[in-house]
Scaffold this motif. Structure first.
Motif, short mmCIF file in Angstrom:
data_model
loop_
_atom_site.label_atom_id
_atom_site.label_comp_id
_atom_site.label_asym_id
_atom_site.label_seq_id
_atom_site.Cartn_x
_atom_site.Cartn_y
_atom_site.Cartn_z
N MET A 133 45.51 2.68 -9.86
CA MET A 133 46.83 3.10 -10.22
C MET A 133 47.65 1.72 -11.16
N ALA A 134 47.35 0.21 -9.97
CA ALA A 134 48.71 0.16 -10.70
C ALA A 134 48.12 -0.95 -12.24
N LYS A 135 46.61 -0.81 -12.62
CA LYS A 135 46.04 -1.04 -13.38
C LYS A 135 46.51 0.07 -14.37
N ILE A 136 46.79 0.81 -13.95
CA ILE A 136 47.11 2.40 -15.15
C ILE A 136 48.47 2.10 -15.38
N LYS A 137 49.10 1.46 -14.67
CA LYS A 137 50.78 1.79 -14.26
C LYS A 137 51.14 0.29 -15.30
N GLU A 138 50.35 -0.24 -15.23
CA GLU A 138 50.62 -1.58 -16.18
C GLU A 138 50.23 -1.83 -17.82
N ALA A 139 49.33 -0.73 -17.63
CA ALA A 139 48.60 -0.80 -18.88
C ALA A 139 50.07 0.21 -19.82
N GLY A 140 50.45 0.95 -19.02
CA GLY A 140 51.09 1.85 -19.73
C GLY A 140 52.84 1.35 -19.71
N LYS A 141 53.02 0.07 -18.97
CA LYS A 141 54.45 -0.41 -19.15
C LYS A 141 54.74 -0.91 -20.93
N THR A 142 55.50 -0.99 -21.56
CA THR A 142 56.10 -1.82 -22.79
C THR A 142 57.24 -2.34 -22.66
#
Length: 68
Positions: free
Chosen positions: A58-67
């Motif tokens: 989940m942390a990786k998904i959130k990090e990938a979604g940040k701009t």
């Protein structure tokens, strides 16, 4: 006991010993094959996916979604 009866008895006993030897050989083959199957199963990777750490995913998904 007649000569023919003795011959039949000898033949029957020889057949029994032949079957016993064959049975022993089959038992040894089965034991070797069982050991081989056990060895192959132990060398196989697990069939199911290993458990995953949901929080890190989940942390990786959130990090990938940040701009930025």
């Amino acid at each position: 006991m007649t000569h023919a009866e003795k011959d039949r008895l000898i033949t029957t006993l020889q057949d029994a010993f032949d079957l016993a030897r064959e049975n022993q050989a089959l038992k040894e083959t089965i034991t070797r094959k069982d050991a081989e199957i056990t060895r192959l199963r132990a060398a196989q990777p697990p069939t199911s996916d290993p458990p995953r750490d949901i929080r890190s995913m989940m942390a990786k998904i959130k990090e990938a979604g940040k701009t930025d």
